[in-house]
Motif scaffolding. Sequence first.
Motif, PDB file in Angstrom:
ATOM      1  N   ALA A  73     -10.192 -25.489   6.502  1.00 28.27           N
ATOM      2  CA  ALA A  73      -9.009 -25.154   7.303  1.00 28.27           C
ATOM      3  C   ALA A  73      -9.011 -25.939   8.614  1.00 28.27           C
ATOM      4  O   ALA A  73      -7.956 -26.384   9.086  1.00 28.27           O
ATOM      5  N   ASP A  74     -10.195 -26.140   9.200  1.00 29.36           N
ATOM      6  CA  ASP A  74     -10.302 -26.950  10.417  1.00 29.36           C
ATOM      7  C   ASP A  74      -9.906 -28.400  10.155  1.00 29.36           C
ATOM      8  O   ASP A  74      -9.240 -29.029  10.982  1.00 29.36           O
ATOM      9  N   VAL A  75     -10.313 -28.949   9.012  1.00 30.16           N
ATOM     10  CA  VAL A  75      -9.935 -30.324   8.654  1.00 30.16           C
ATOM     11  C   VAL A  75      -8.411 -30.436   8.581  1.00 30.16           C
ATOM     12  O   VAL A  75      -7.817 -31.390   9.096  1.00 30.16           O
ATOM     13  N   ILE A  76      -7.768 -29.459   7.965  1.00 31.78           N
ATOM     14  CA  ILE A  76      -6.310 -29.462   7.847  1.00 31.78           C
ATOM     15  C   ILE A  76      -5.666 -29.415   9.221  1.00 31.78           C
ATOM     16  O   ILE A  76      -4.758 -30.195   9.522  1.00 31.78           O
ATOM     17  N   ALA A  77      -6.143 -28.530  10.089  1.00 28.85           N
ATOM     18  CA  ALA A  77      -5.580 -28.413  11.439  1.00 28.85           C
ATOM     19  C   ALA A  77      -5.806 -29.694  12.244  1.00 28.85           C
ATOM     20  O   ALA A  77      -4.910 -30.144  12.965  1.00 28.85           O
ATOM     21  N   LEU A  78      -6.988 -30.289  12.129  1.00 29.11           N
ATOM     22  CA  LEU A  78      -7.268 -31.522  12.861  1.00 29.11           C
ATOM     23  C   LEU A  78      -6.420 -32.687  12.362  1.00 29.11           C
ATOM     24  O   LEU A  78      -5.965 -33.513  13.151  1.00 29.11           O
ATOM     25  N   ALA A  79      -6.190 -32.751  11.065  1.00 24.96           N
ATOM     26  CA  ALA A  79      -5.329 -33.812  10.519  1.00 24.96           C
ATOM     27  C   ALA A  79      -3.907 -33.663  11.060  1.00 24.96           C
ATOM     28  O   ALA A  79      -3.260 -34.656  11.406  1.00 24.96           O
ATOM     29  N   ASP A  80      -3.435 -32.427  11.153  1.00 31.00           N
ATOM     30  CA  ASP A  80      -2.103 -32.192  11.726  1.00 31.00           C
ATOM     31  C   ASP A  80      -2.072 -32.609  13.196  1.00 31.00           C
ATOM     32  O   ASP A  80      -1.098 -33.207  13.663  1.00 31.00           O
ATOM     33  N   GLU A  81      -3.154 -32.316  13.920  1.00 30.67           N
ATOM     34  CA  GLU A  81      -3.229 -32.701  15.329  1.00 30.67           C
ATOM     35  C   GLU A  81      -3.264 -34.221  15.489  1.00 30.67           C
ATOM     36  O   GLU A  81      -2.600 -34.780  16.365  1.00 30.67           O
ATOM     37  N   VAL A  82      -4.020 -34.900  14.638  1.00 27.45           N
ATOM     38  CA  VAL A  82      -4.068 -36.371  14.680  1.00 27.45           C
ATOM     39  C   VAL A  82      -2.678 -36.943  14.464  1.00 27.45           C
ATOM     40  O   VAL A  82      -2.242 -37.849  15.183  1.00 27.45           O
ATOM     41  N   GLU A  83      -1.957 -36.420  13.478  1.00 25.85           N
ATOM     42  CA  GLU A  83      -0.610 -36.923  13.194  1.00 25.85           C
ATOM     43  C   GLU A  83       0.327 -36.666  14.380  1.00 25.85           C
ATOM     44  O   GLU A  83       1.140 -37.523  14.734  1.00 25.85           O
ATOM     45  N   ALA A  84       0.216 -35.501  15.011  1.00 26.48           N
ATOM     46  CA  ALA A  84       1.049 -35.199  16.183  1.00 26.48           C
ATOM     47  C   ALA A  84       0.717 -36.139  17.344  1.00 26.48           C
ATOM     48  O   ALA A  84       1.622 -36.617  18.049  1.00 26.48           O
ATOM     49  N   LEU A  85      -0.554 -36.421  17.555  1.00 24.81           N
ATOM     50  CA  LEU A  85      -0.953 -37.339  18.624  1.00 24.81           C
ATOM     51  C   LEU A  85      -0.476 -38.756  18.339  1.00 24.81           C
ATOM     52  O   LEU A  85      -0.009 -39.460  19.240  1.00 24.81           O
ATOM     53  N   ARG A  86      -0.564 -39.186  17.086  1.00 30.23           N
ATOM     54  CA  ARG A  86      -0.055 -40.515  16.722  1.00 30.23           C
ATOM     55  C   ARG A  86       1.448 -40.598  16.979  1.00 30.23           C
ATOM     56  O   ARG A  86       1.944 -41.601  17.478  1.00 30.23           O
ATOM     57  N   ALA A  87       2.173 -39.546  16.631  1.00 26.23           N
ATOM     58  CA  ALA A  87       3.619 -39.536  16.859  1.00 26.23           C
ATOM     59  C   ALA A  87       3.924 -39.602  18.353  1.00 26.23           C
ATOM     60  O   ALA A  87       4.847 -40.317  18.780  1.00 26.23           O
ATOM     61  N   ALA A  88       3.154 -38.879  19.167  1.00 26.17           N
ATOM     62  CA  ALA A  88       3.359 -38.915  20.617  1.00 26.17           C
ATOM     63  C   ALA A  88       3.044 -40.298  21.181  1.00 26.17           C
ATOM     64  O   ALA A  88       3.760 -40.801  22.063  1.00 26.17           O
ATOM     65  N   MET A  89       1.990 -40.932  20.686  1.00 27.69           N
ATOM     66  CA  MET A  89       1.644 -42.284  21.139  1.00 27.69           C
ATOM     67  C   MET A  89       2.749 -43.268  20.773  1.00 27.69           C
ATOM     68  O   MET A  89       3.130 -44.126  21.573  1.00 27.69           O
ATOM     69  N   LEU A  90       3.265 -43.144  19.564  1.00 31.44           N
ATOM     70  CA  LEU A  90       4.328 -44.031  19.116  1.00 31.44           C
ATOM     71  C   LEU A  90       5.589 -43.827  19.952  1.00 31.44           C
ATOM     72  O   LEU A  90       6.231 -44.795  20.366  1.00 31.44           O
ATOM     73  N   GLU A  91       5.911 -42.582  20.250  1.00 37.36           N
ATOM     74  CA  GLU A  91       7.087 -42.295  21.078  1.00 37.36           C
ATOM     75  C   GLU A  91       6.891 -42.851  22.493  1.00 37.36           C
ATOM     76  O   GLU A  91       7.823 -43.408  23.085  1.00 37.36           O
ATOM     77  N   ALA A  92       5.685 -42.731  23.039  1.00 39.58           N
ATOM     78  CA  ALA A  92       5.409 -43.284  24.368  1.00 39.58           C
ATOM     79  C   ALA A  92       5.577 -44.802  24.356  1.00 39.58           C
ATOM     80  O   ALA A  92       6.178 -45.382  25.274  1.00 39.58           O
ATOM     81  N   ALA A  93       5.063 -45.450  23.326  1.00 41.96           N
ATOM     82  CA  ALA A  93       5.198 -46.904  23.226  1.00 41.96           C
ATOM     83  C   ALA A  93       6.667 -47.301  23.119  1.00 41.96           C
ATOM     84  O   ALA A  93       7.123 -48.246  23.782  1.00 41.96           O
ATOM     85  N   ARG A  94       7.422 -46.563  22.324  1.00 40.96           N
ATOM     86  CA  ARG A  94       8.862 -46.855  22.187  1.00 40.96           C
ATOM     87  C   ARG A  94       9.601 -46.665  23.506  1.00 40.96           C
ATOM     88  O   ARG A  94      10.474 -47.451  23.862  1.00 40.96           O
ATOM     89  N   HIS A  95       9.246 -45.599  24.221  1.00 44.60           N
ATOM     90  CA  HIS A  95       9.887 -45.334  25.518  1.00 44.60           C
ATOM     91  C   HIS A  95       9.595 -46.463  26.508  1.00 44.60           C
ATOM     92  O   HIS A  95      10.490 -46.943  27.199  1.00 44.60           O
ATOM     93  N   ILE A  96       8.355 -46.862  26.574  1.00 47.82           N
ATOM     94  CA  ILE A  96       7.992 -47.949  27.488  1.00 47.82           C
ATOM     95  C   ILE A  96       8.723 -49.223  27.094  1.00 47.82           C
ATOM     96  O   ILE A  96       9.302 -49.914  27.938  1.00 47.82           O
TER      97      ILE A  96
END
Length: 144
Positions: A73-96
């Motif tokens: 269950a922790d692996v599943i939650a961490l994978a979701d967190e990784v995907e959310a962080l990647r999406a935030a990084m991508l959005e930050a790059a797009r904004h810049i």
Amino acid sequence: MSDPAARKERAERLLEGATSAPWMAYFNTHGDPYVVPRDASSLASRICDVSVAPEDYGKGNALLIAAAPDLAADVIALADEVEALRAAMLEAARHIEANHRLDIEPGWCRICGSSDGHWPCIAAEATGDLRAALSSSPTEGSQP
């Protein structure tokens, strides 16, 4: 680290086929180790008998096996967190990138202002760093 999405899928498949969690290590009066559902009323519903061959009479293995559903269950939650962080990084790059323009005059950035002779400016460098981090990640594909 391998692909978080693949690890998530594997953990989900393993949990789907397993006895419902939570599990616990159970040691009878002789110290023999078992793994049982936490709500088990008897050893008849045990998940597994653990070998007593290890030096600690199987205690460590029983505890690890009992923790497996929670770890999955922790692996599943961490994978979701990784995907959310990647999406935030991508959005930050797009904004810049959307706001990093030299359309006022050469050497001028809407984010940083005057580059003071330092080019690329800090915004361009940050975008490059974000893109580099995204491209070195094993879950390629969400990047345009």
